[in-house]
Design an enzyme around this catalytic site. Structure first.
Site, mmCIF file in Angstrom:
data_model
loop_
_atom_site.group_PDB
_atom_site.id
_atom_site.type_symbol
_atom_site.label_atom_id
_atom_site.label_comp_id
_atom_site.label_asym_id
_atom_site.label_seq_id
_atom_site.Cartn_x
_atom_site.Cartn_y
_atom_site.Cartn_z
ATOM 1 N N GLY A 5 2.127 12.813 -4.845
ATOM 2 C CA GLY A 5 3.436 13.403 -4.576
ATOM 3 C C GLY A 5 3.628 13.619 -3.080
ATOM 4 O O GLY A 5 4.743 13.484 -2.559
ATOM 5 N N SER A 6 2.553 13.944 -2.394
ATOM 6 C CA SER A 6 2.630 14.128 -0.941
ATOM 7 C C SER A 6 3.037 12.826 -0.265
ATOM 8 O O SER A 6 3.876 12.812 0.653
ATOM 9 C CB SER A 6 1.269 14.582 -0.397
ATOM 10 O OG SER A 6 0.855 15.756 -1.031
ATOM 11 N N TRP A 37 5.278 23.737 -1.671
ATOM 12 C CA TRP A 37 3.941 23.253 -1.350
ATOM 13 C C TRP A 37 3.912 22.757 0.098
ATOM 14 O O TRP A 37 4.937 22.318 0.639
ATOM 15 C CB TRP A 37 3.574 22.119 -2.309
ATOM 16 C CG TRP A 37 2.163 21.669 -2.191
ATOM 17 C CD1 TRP A 37 1.722 20.435 -1.767
ATOM 18 C CD2 TRP A 37 0.998 22.426 -2.502
ATOM 19 N NE1 TRP A 37 0.349 20.395 -1.796
ATOM 20 C CE2 TRP A 37 -0.122 21.611 -2.244
ATOM 21 C CE3 TRP A 37 0.790 23.726 -2.965
ATOM 22 C CZ2 TRP A 37 -1.433 22.040 -2.429
ATOM 23 C CZ3 TRP A 37 -0.515 24.166 -3.157
ATOM 24 C CH2 TRP A 37 -1.602 23.316 -2.893
ATOM 25 N N GLU A 111 7.049 19.550 -8.915
ATOM 26 C CA GLU A 111 6.553 20.549 -9.871
ATOM 27 C C GLU A 111 7.386 20.586 -11.149
ATOM 28 O O GLU A 111 7.142 21.443 -11.999
ATOM 29 C CB GLU A 111 6.601 21.950 -9.230
ATOM 30 C CG GLU A 111 5.688 22.091 -8.048
ATOM 31 C CD GLU A 111 5.634 23.495 -7.477
ATOM 32 O OE1 GLU A 111 6.315 24.399 -7.987
ATOM 33 O OE2 GLU A 111 4.898 23.673 -6.491
ATOM 34 N N SER A 132 5.341 14.310 -8.665
ATOM 35 C CA SER A 132 3.878 14.208 -8.571
ATOM 36 C C SER A 132 3.314 14.025 -9.969
ATOM 37 O O SER A 132 3.799 14.640 -10.934
ATOM 38 C CB SER A 132 3.301 15.479 -7.959
ATOM 39 O OG SER A 132 1.900 15.529 -8.165
ATOM 40 N N HIS A 137 -0.255 18.449 -13.353
ATOM 41 C CA HIS A 137 1.204 18.442 -13.506
ATOM 42 C C HIS A 137 1.605 17.965 -14.917
ATOM 43 O O HIS A 137 0.758 17.835 -15.790
ATOM 44 C CB HIS A 137 1.833 17.598 -12.394
ATOM 45 C CG HIS A 137 1.700 18.240 -11.033
ATOM 46 N ND1 HIS A 137 2.735 18.286 -10.119
ATOM 47 C CD2 HIS A 137 0.671 18.890 -10.436
ATOM 48 C CE1 HIS A 137 2.326 18.920 -9.023
ATOM 49 N NE2 HIS A 137 1.081 19.287 -9.189
ATOM 50 N N ARG A 168 6.902 -8.334 1.419
ATOM 51 C CA ARG A 168 6.498 -9.116 0.243
ATOM 52 C C ARG A 168 7.063 -8.556 -1.072
ATOM 53 O O ARG A 168 7.503 -9.303 -1.939
ATOM 54 C CB ARG A 168 4.972 -9.136 0.166
ATOM 55 C CG ARG A 168 4.468 -10.173 -0.813
ATOM 56 C CD ARG A 168 2.997 -9.966 -1.138
ATOM 57 N NE ARG A 168 2.123 -10.141 0.019
ATOM 58 C CZ ARG A 168 0.793 -10.041 -0.072
ATOM 59 N NH1 ARG A 168 0.213 -9.789 -1.226
ATOM 60 N NH2 ARG A 168 0.043 -10.175 1.006
ATOM 61 N N ASN A 194 -0.022 2.337 3.842
ATOM 62 C CA ASN A 194 -0.481 1.856 2.545
ATOM 63 C C ASN A 194 -0.734 3.068 1.676
ATOM 64 O O ASN A 194 -1.773 3.718 1.781
ATOM 65 C CB ASN A 194 -1.756 1.021 2.674
ATOM 66 C CG ASN A 194 -2.273 0.643 1.283
ATOM 67 O OD1 ASN A 194 -1.602 0.896 0.280
ATOM 68 N ND2 ASN A 194 -3.459 0.064 1.232
ATOM 69 N N ARG A 196 -0.077 2.851 -1.771
ATOM 70 C CA ARG A 196 0.072 2.347 -3.141
ATOM 71 C C ARG A 196 -0.869 3.099 -4.079
ATOM 72 O O ARG A 196 -1.953 3.509 -3.683
ATOM 73 C CB ARG A 196 -0.301 0.856 -3.206
ATOM 74 C CG ARG A 196 0.661 -0.052 -2.493
ATOM 75 C CD ARG A 196 0.131 -1.468 -2.477
ATOM 76 N NE ARG A 196 -1.214 -1.536 -1.926
ATOM 77 C CZ ARG A 196 -1.733 -2.623 -1.356
ATOM 78 N NH1 ARG A 196 -1.035 -3.738 -1.281
ATOM 79 N NH2 ARG A 196 -2.960 -2.610 -0.896
HETATM 80 C C1 LIG Z 1 6.546 21.047 -4.608
HETATM 81 C C2 LIG Z 1 5.409 20.086 -4.376
HETATM 82 N N1 LIG Z 1 5.608 19.036 -3.558
HETATM 83 C C3 LIG Z 1 4.636 18.141 -3.326
HETATM 84 C C4 LIG Z 1 3.392 18.258 -3.916
HETATM 85 C C5 LIG Z 1 2.347 17.249 -3.621
HETATM 86 O O1 LIG Z 1 1.958 16.523 -4.743
HETATM 87 P P1 LIG Z 1 0.501 15.870 -4.806
HETATM 88 O O2 LIG Z 1 -0.465 16.952 -5.114
HETATM 89 O O3 LIG Z 1 0.614 14.854 -5.893
HETATM 90 O O4 LIG Z 1 0.235 15.249 -3.484
HETATM 91 C C6 LIG Z 1 3.128 19.332 -4.760
HETATM 92 C C7 LIG Z 1 1.797 19.480 -5.385
HETATM 93 O O5 LIG Z 1 1.538 20.207 -6.253
HETATM 94 C C8 LIG Z 1 4.157 20.280 -5.000
HETATM 95 O O6 LIG Z 1 3.935 21.346 -5.786
#
Ligand SMILES: Cc1ncc(COP(=O)(O)O)c(C=O)c1O
Length: 345
Positions: A5-6, A37, A111, A132, A137, A168, A194, A196
Site C-alpha cells: 500500500g505504501s 499511517w 485501511e 493495501s 488487512h 512495455r 520497480n 511490482r
Molecule cells: C492508511 C494507510 N495507508 C497506507 C498504508 C501502507 O500499506 P502497506 O502496509 O501495505 O505498505 C497503511 C498500512 O497499514 C495504512 O493504514
C-alpha cells in the site's frame, strides 16, 4: 497491483506529478488528516509538497470536513482523504469540495477495502485511489497494494511508474527477440520505480477477492457484537460508523473527563493476552519524522491528540469473535476504573 500500500501511495503521488495538464508541483499544498499511517504522508514529503494537517472528528476519527474551507489557500492543490480503520470518511463532502475548488482528490483507502458510502465503494471517490493487502488487512497477499483510477492518463502513468519507467506494459509489448521489439522492450519513457508485486501475490489476491464480501459480513457481525456490549458506557468513546464500515478493528478512546489510566488498561489487556495497538499512527505531527516535513496545522489538533494519548484499538477478524469480545468486556470492566478525583466530582 504493486508490492505494498505504501508503494501504491508513492506511485499515485508520482503519477499526479507527471500529468500533462495541471501536474502537481513542488511547493504545492495538500490538505491531510492528522491521523493516518506514516506512508500516507511520506510520498507527499518526498515529492516536495507542503502538508496542512486538519484535526479529525472524535467519533468517526476521520478528517473534520467542517474545517476544509479554513484549510484552503491559493496554493492548495489536493486533498488526501483517508477512511480510518474501515470507517468511510465524508468522501461525498470532500469530493464536492475538491470539485468546487479544482483540487485533486487522492483517496488512501488502505485501511478500508470493502467499505462504502451512499452505495459507492470507498477507494473510488478520488482521481486516484489506493488499497493495501498487507496481511492484517481485509484481504491478504502478505504484502501488496493496489492503485485504482478511472482516468486513462493516470492509469498509463501508474503502470509505467511502477515498472522501471518503461513503456512495455502499456505499448503492446512486441516480442523482445525481434527487430521491432528489441528496442521497444527496454524503452524508458519517464522516471519510475520497480514496485511490482510477485506473481504469487497477485494469484493469492485474486482468490482472496472472491471471499471479500463474506469476510466483510463477518467483520460487520463482530462489530455489531462489539457495539452492543460497549455502547452507552461513558468510559469509552467508540468509533461511530459513517456509511458502511468494513470494520478493520474496534477503536476505544478513554473518556478524558474520567481520568482512566490507559497504562493500567494496557497492562490488564496484556495479562489477559488481548492484543491492542495505537490508533493507526496516532497524531502524525507528534512523530520525530515530522522534522523533515514542510507543514503547518489548521487550528489545534485536539481530537487527534486525544486519540493519541487516550486511545487504542483491538483487532477484528473474519471469524466469529463473540467470545473474545465478551472477554474484552470483562477485562475492561475491571481495569478501566475512573480516577477517584473524577468519581468525587
Ligand atoms: C492508511 C494507510 N495507508 C497506507 C498504508 C501502507 O500499506 P502497506 O502496509 O501495505 O505498505 C497503511 C498500512 O497499514 C495504512 O493504514
Amino acid at each position: 497491483m504493486v508490492n505494498s500500500g505504501s508503494s501504491a501511495n508513492l506511485v499515485a503521488v508520482a503519477a499526479l506529478f507527471h500529468k500533462k495538464d495541471r501536474p502537481l508541483k513542488r511547493g504545492d499544498e495538500v490538505i491531510v488528516p492528522a491521523i493516518s499511517w506514516a506512508t500516507t504522508f511520506h510520498p507527499l514529503q518526498q515529492y516536495g509538497l507542503k502538508l496542512r494537517f486538519l484535526d479529525v472528528q472524535l467519533d468517526t476519527l476521520n478528517i473534520d470536513v467542517s474545517r476544509l474551507e479554513a484549510a484552503l489557500t491559493p496554493r492548495t492543490r489536493m486533498v488526501v482523504a483517508v477512511s480510518i480503520l474501515g470507517n468511510p470518511a465524508a468522501l461525498d463532502v470532500i469530493r464536492a469540495f475538491c470539485e468546487r475548488h479544482g483540487l485533486y482528490l487522492f483517496e488512501d483507502n488502505c485501511e478500508s477495502m470493502g467499505a462504502s458510502l451512499n452505495g459507492r465503494s470507498c477507494g473510488t471517490f478520488g482521481d486516484i485511489n489506493t488499497f493495501s493487502t498487507f496481511f492484517s488487512h481485509h484481504i491478504s497477499t502478505m504484502e501488496g497494494g493496489l492503485v485504482v483510477t478511472d482516468d486513462d492518463e493516470l492509469d498509463y502513468l501508474a503502470r509505467v511508474i511502477r515498472n522501471h519507467g518503461w513503456a512495455r506494459d502499456v505499448s503492446g509489448a512486441p516480442d523482445p527477440q525481434s527487430p521491432e521489439g528489441f528496442f521497444e522492450a527496454y524503452r524508458f519513457v519517464m522516471p519510475g520505480y520497480n514496485v511490482r508485486p510477485l506473481e504469487i501475490s497477485g494469484a493469492v489476491g485474486v482468490e482472496q477477492l472472491k471471499k471479500l464480501d463474506a469476510m466483510i459480513e463477518r467483520r460487520r457481525a463482530n462489530a455489531a457484537t462489539f457495539v452492543k456490549l460497549f455502547s452507552g458506557d461513558e468510559r469509552f468513546i467508540l468509533q461511530r460508523e459513517n456509511g458502511r464500515s468494513s470494520w478493520f478493528s474496534f477503536t476505544m478512546i478513554l473518556n478524558p473527563s474520567l481520568g482512566i489510566d490507559r497504562a493500567g488498561v494496557m497492562r490488564a489487556m496484556r495479562a489477559a493476552d488481548i492484543g491492542f495497538r495505537m490508533i493507526t499512527g496516532g497524531c502524525f505531527p507528534r512523530h520525530e519524522a515530522i522534522k523533515f516535513f514542510d507543514y503547518d496545522t489548521v487550528g489545534p489538533l485536539t481530537n487527534a491528540n486525544l486519540a493519541h494519548d487516550q486511545g487504542f484499538f483491538v483487532g477484528n477478524h473474519p471469524r466469529d469473535l463473540t467470545s473474545e469480545i465478551t472477554s474484552l468486556r470483562e477485562v475492561l470492566d475491571r481495569a478501566a476504573q475512573p480516577a477517584q478525583s473524577a468519581v468525587a466530582r
